[in-house]
Scaffold this motif. Structure first.
Motif, PDB file in Angstrom:
ATOM      1  N   PHE A  20      66.126  -8.360 -44.082  1.00  0.00           N
ATOM      2  CA  PHE A  20      66.741  -7.028 -43.971  1.00  0.00           C
ATOM      3  C   PHE A  20      67.719  -6.913 -42.822  1.00  0.00           C
ATOM      4  O   PHE A  20      68.190  -5.837 -42.500  1.00  0.00           O
ATOM      5  CB  PHE A  20      65.653  -5.954 -43.854  1.00  0.00           C
ATOM      6  N   GLN A  21      67.979  -8.042 -42.217  1.00  0.00           N
ATOM      7  CA  GLN A  21      68.986  -8.069 -41.163  1.00  0.00           C
ATOM      8  C   GLN A  21      70.307  -8.423 -41.828  1.00  0.00           C
ATOM      9  O   GLN A  21      70.608  -9.578 -42.052  1.00  0.00           O
ATOM     10  CB  GLN A  21      68.598  -9.133 -40.118  1.00  0.00           C
ATOM     11  N   ARG A  22      71.088  -7.373 -42.198  1.00  0.00           N
ATOM     12  CA  ARG A  22      72.336  -7.635 -42.918  1.00  0.00           C
ATOM     13  C   ARG A  22      73.469  -6.916 -42.227  1.00  0.00           C
ATOM     14  O   ARG A  22      73.377  -5.716 -41.962  1.00  0.00           O
ATOM     15  CB  ARG A  22      72.249  -7.109 -44.354  1.00  0.00           C
ATOM     16  N   ASP A  23      74.534  -7.686 -41.985  1.00  0.00           N
ATOM     17  CA  ASP A  23      75.693  -7.080 -41.334  1.00  0.00           C
ATOM     18  C   ASP A  23      76.180  -5.879 -42.133  1.00  0.00           C
ATOM     19  O   ASP A  23      76.265  -5.923 -43.358  1.00  0.00           O
ATOM     20  CB  ASP A  23      76.830  -8.109 -41.234  1.00  0.00           C
ATOM     21  N   ARG A  24      76.526  -4.828 -41.436  1.00  0.00           N
ATOM     22  CA  ARG A  24      77.148  -3.635 -42.010  1.00  0.00           C
ATOM     23  C   ARG A  24      76.249  -2.875 -42.971  1.00  0.00           C
ATOM     24  O   ARG A  24      76.633  -1.858 -43.506  1.00  0.00           O
ATOM     25  CB  ARG A  24      78.477  -3.980 -42.690  1.00  0.00           C
ATOM     26  N   GLU A  25      75.057  -3.369 -43.251  1.00  0.00           N
ATOM     27  CA  GLU A  25      74.185  -2.628 -44.166  1.00  0.00           C
ATOM     28  C   GLU A  25      72.937  -2.149 -43.444  1.00  0.00           C
ATOM     29  O   GLU A  25      72.727  -0.952 -43.274  1.00  0.00           O
ATOM     30  CB  GLU A  25      73.783  -3.517 -45.344  1.00  0.00           C
ATOM     31  N   THR A  26      72.117  -3.115 -43.053  1.00  0.00           N
ATOM     32  CA  THR A  26      70.874  -2.741 -42.379  1.00  0.00           C
ATOM     33  C   THR A  26      70.639  -3.624 -41.165  1.00  0.00           C
ATOM     34  O   THR A  26      71.183  -4.722 -41.059  1.00  0.00           O
ATOM     35  CB  THR A  26      69.654  -2.905 -43.309  1.00  0.00           C
ATOM     36  N   LEU A  42      69.710   5.510 -43.895  1.00  0.00           N
ATOM     37  CA  LEU A  42      69.560   4.497 -44.942  1.00  0.00           C
ATOM     38  C   LEU A  42      69.358   5.235 -46.258  1.00  0.00           C
ATOM     39  O   LEU A  42      68.695   6.277 -46.296  1.00  0.00           O
ATOM     40  CB  LEU A  42      68.337   3.624 -44.661  1.00  0.00           C
ATOM     41  N   ASP A  43      69.897   4.678 -47.327  1.00  0.00           N
ATOM     42  CA  ASP A  43      69.784   5.402 -48.604  1.00  0.00           C
ATOM     43  C   ASP A  43      68.543   4.992 -49.389  1.00  0.00           C
ATOM     44  O   ASP A  43      67.789   4.106 -48.983  1.00  0.00           O
ATOM     45  CB  ASP A  43      71.060   5.214 -49.437  1.00  0.00           C
ATOM     46  N   ALA A  66      69.906   1.676 -40.009  1.00  0.00           N
ATOM     47  CA  ALA A  66      71.321   1.341 -40.156  1.00  0.00           C
ATOM     48  C   ALA A  66      71.741   0.560 -38.920  1.00  0.00           C
ATOM     49  O   ALA A  66      71.147   0.724 -37.866  1.00  0.00           O
ATOM     50  CB  ALA A  66      72.139   2.621 -40.289  1.00  0.00           C
ATOM     51  N   THR A 106      68.073   1.264 -50.545  1.00  0.00           N
ATOM     52  CA  THR A 106      67.582   0.389 -49.487  1.00  0.00           C
ATOM     53  C   THR A 106      66.082   0.588 -49.292  1.00  0.00           C
ATOM     54  O   THR A 106      65.308  -0.357 -49.155  1.00  0.00           O
ATOM     55  CB  THR A 106      68.331   0.685 -48.176  1.00  0.00           C
ATOM     56  N   GLU A 121      64.145  -1.037 -52.049  1.00  0.00           N
ATOM     57  CA  GLU A 121      64.109  -2.491 -51.933  1.00  0.00           C
ATOM     58  C   GLU A 121      63.054  -2.937 -50.922  1.00  0.00           C
ATOM     59  O   GLU A 121      62.287  -3.870 -51.156  1.00  0.00           O
ATOM     60  CB  GLU A 121      65.493  -2.998 -51.497  1.00  0.00           C
TER      61      GLU A 121
END
Ligand SMILES: Nc1ncnc2c1ncn2[C@@H]1O[C@H](COP(=O)(O)OP(=O)(O)OP(=O)(O)O)[C@@H](O)[C@H]1O
Ligand SMILES: [Mg+2]
Lengths: 437, 227
Positions: free
Chosen positions: A282-288, A116-117, A94, A120, A123
């Motif tokens: 997998f570098q995503r704002d606010r997610e991962t 992380l759920d 996260a 995720t 994926e």
């Protein structure tokens, strides 16, 4: 010029740099000593002042040794930590501090982290370029050992497949790191938490059997107990990651709906080059957040690199100061044999000969001290390595390398040049005054 | 063979306008044995240091063809190395070295080609002075008389034509002093060395050819010895 230098093999670069650093001392030594044989006198003077000489050599050896020991240790530590991160190509967690996640995953210093759920995880695990996607579950311990839930695949990868005994097959089985004080066939109950704060009764119902032992990795994971991630979830009364119809399955694939969450996923790509693509994916704002622990360490070293340079400089300055103090002592000593030096002049010795005797006396002490410093340095680095390894389980070995040799060469050059000073001062004493005294 | 000495207008300044020693004119033939006496503080040692080229002086000090006073310090050192041997009251040996190493000390700063010769002559002088059997021993264990012999061997190892001695017997007892004087005089005569010896020792002075008296920085007496 610098392009030409880059063409030179590294070994030769090191050798040439060392020679260049020594060159001033060699040139000065050559000029001072040319045509003379002052050694019998230097030996006589060393012997006369053997107590003071031994003390001087010891002082120089200790200060030089501490300096190069510390430098070697710092490099060893960098190598050791880099090596510890070797198996952790890419970590997804996260969003938060990369350093925090790295400390938890690589160095097993966990702190509370968001999870992380399952979606995720699915994926990531389902990505065609991903070979291993291992969830990590921290929080339990047995004695000094962390109990970490993960997958059999990652455990094998971590130990390069070298497992004594066998891999776990049920959630009642565990494998231990090389340094964990549990035998194959032994059993244990994990405690909730770590150290003094651990709650030893929380998981009393859970008993795990040790069925295998990983080969040493030289990382903090050598002191960890690895269990199926399902075991950790079960012990905490969570879903075990699998749908009821697949209850009892161990390892991936997991069912997203029954996935309790993981603070970090260690990803090993099938091909090295796909790591970058995976990271940006997998570098995503606010997610991962996805990062290379090796890069984080490198960044850390870059920051520390300046510190290292300051440290080297400080070590060098300290040692030169010690050497200067020694030279001052030598100068004071030289007053005790001033009449004999004057006698040499009365016998017709050129001024340069008297200069050579005094300078050689200092040079001998400095060189002996520097040589002793190598021993002290190697010893200090070895002791420090053991202490650091014992404390952190990061395998640190700090053999002396070229940078220490060059440091030493710089020290020798600076101080041999410095010892021209007392020799020159001794020479300024009028001969007749010394003879009369 | 020794060197003759010719001094003209020698003045040794002592700082603040003082004159430590003034010798308007003095000639000594080569191979002469010359005693120098006079009260304490008169300038006897000063004369020796000046003759060795260890002081900056006015006037001329001519040893044979060479005017020491006109040379610079390193030139005078070179001249000393080849031509002047010095002996001091307290020997000034390196206690940690053996007799030969002390006697051959100057080999350490001479050219490679000269070193062996200096060592051979040092041994020879030690033999001649009765120290042949102890040549390798450290001088720390030597008596005063033995030490002064090592110092003489050192002064003569380079076959210097001039020997300058400052109170060479002052640290020795009577018997040792007498034996040393015998050897010193014999050796100087044998080699034709010009010897100038400052001394309060009447027996040493009596063995010289000529005796100078120095008082208050000037030569106030010059006589043939009365041996
Ligand atoms: N560096 C100097 N500066 C000024 N005066 C000096 C110096 N050295 C010696 N003197 C003075 O020069 C004078 C002559 O000294 P010197 O040593 O030649 O006497 P000396 O005849 O050898 O006496 P002694 O018999 O006591 O050895 C003395 O008055 C001494 O104090
Ligand atoms: Mg005197």
């Amino acid at each position: 010029m610098s392009a030409a230098w880059d063409m030179v093999p590294v070994l030769w670069q090191d050798i040439l740099t060392t020679v260049a650093l020594l060159l001033p001392a060699l040139v000065v030594g050559g000029f001072v000593l040319r045509g003379f044989a002052p050694w019998p006198l230097v030996r006589a003077i060393l012997w006369r002042f053997r107590g003071a000489s031994a003390l001087f050599v010891l002082l120089i050896a200790i200060s030089v040794g501490m300096g190069i020991g510390l430098l070697a240790q710092e490099r060893g530590l960098r190598r050791g930590t880099a090596q510890a991160a070797d198996k952790f190509d890419l970590i997804v967690s996260a969003p938060g501090s990369e350093l925090t996640v790295m400390l938890a995953a690589v160095f097993l210093q966990p702190s509370d982290m968001p999870l992380l759920d399952g979606a995720t995880y699915d994926e990531i695990a389902g990505h065609p370029d991903v070979e291993i996607a291992a969830p990590l579950a921290f929080g339990d311990s047995f004695g000094a050992a962390s109990v970490i839930g993960t997958t059999a695949e990652f455990a094998r990868y971590l130990g390069d497949g070298r497992i004594e005994g066998r891999m776990w097959e049920t959630t009642e089985e565990a494998i231990v790191g090389a340094l964990v004080p549990l035998e194959i066939g032994g059993e244990f109950s994990p405690a909730h938490g770590h150290g003094d704060a651990a709650d030893h009764d929380a998981h009393d119902a859970a008993h795990l059997d040790v069925v295998g032992r990983l080969a040493p990795t030289g990382t903090p994971w050598d002191r960890a107990i690895l269990v199926p991630v399902e075991a950790v979830w079960e012990v905490h009364g969570l879903a075990d990651g699998h749908a009821p119809e697949r209850a009892g399955q161990i390892g991936p694939p997991f069912d997203a709906a029954y996935f309790p969450g993981t603070p970090a996923i260690v990803v090993h790509a099938s091909e090295l080059w796909s790591n970058y693509a995976l990271r940006s994916q997998f570098q995503r704002d606010r997610e991962t957040m996805a990062f290379f622990p090796g890069a984080v360490l490198a960044q850390l070293y870059r920051v520390l690199g300046d510190v290292r340079q300051i440290m080297s400089l400080m070590a060098l300055v300290t040692q030169v100061l010690v050497a200067a103090a020694v030279l001052l002592g030598l100068f004071i000593l030289s007053r005790l044999f001033q009449r004999q030096l004057a006698l040499l002049r009365a016998l017709g010795a050129p001024a340069r000969f008297v200069f050579a005797v005094v300078w050689s006396f200092g040079a001998t002490l400095l060189l002996a001290g520097a040589a002793g410093g190598v021993l002290v340095g190697a010893g200090a680095a070895e002791v420090l390595s053991r202490v650091v390894t014992a404390r952190t389980d990061i395998l640190v070995s700090a053999p002396l390398g070229w940078s220490e040799v060059q440091f030493l060469a710089g020290f020798v050059s600076v101080t041999l040049l410095l010892s021209l000073l007392p020799a020159a001062v001794v020479l300024r004493q009028p001969v007749v005054t010394a003879l009369r005294s | 063979m020794g060197l003759p000495l010719k001094i003209e207008g020698l003045v040794v300044p002592g700082g603040r306008g003082r004159v430590l020693l003034s010798v308007p004119e003095l000639s000594l033939p080569a191979g002469a044995l010359v005693g120098v006496e006079g009260p304490s503080g008169a300038g006897k040692s000063t004369l020796l240091y000046a003759l060795a080229g260890l002081l900056d002086v006015a006037g001329s000090i001519r040893w044979g063809e060479v005017d020491l006073a006109s040379l610079r310090a390193e030139g005078r050192a070179r001249f000393r190395a080849d031509s002047i041997g010095m002996i001091f009251q307290d020997y000034l040996l390196f206690e940690e070295l053996g007799a030969v190493d002390n006697a051959a000390l100057s080999a350490l700063f001479r050219g490679r080609g000269e070193r062996a010769g200096v060592r051979a002559r040092a041994r020879d002088r030690l033999d001649r002075l009765g120290l042949g059997g102890t040549a390798g021993r450290r001088v720390a264990s030597f008596s005063g008389g033995e030490r002064q012999r090592v110092a003489i061997a050192r002064a003569m190892a380079a076959e210097a034509p001039v020997l300058l001695a400052d109170e060479p017997t002052a640290s020795l007892d009577r018997a040792a002093a007498d034996r040393l004087v015998d050897d010193l005089v014999a050796l100087a005569r044998e080699t034709g060395t010009t010897l100038i010896a400052v001394s309060h020792d009447a027996r040493l002075i009596a063995r010289m050819d000529r005796v100078l008296t120095i008082t208050d920085g000037a030569v106030t007496g010059d006589r043939e010895a009365t041996a």
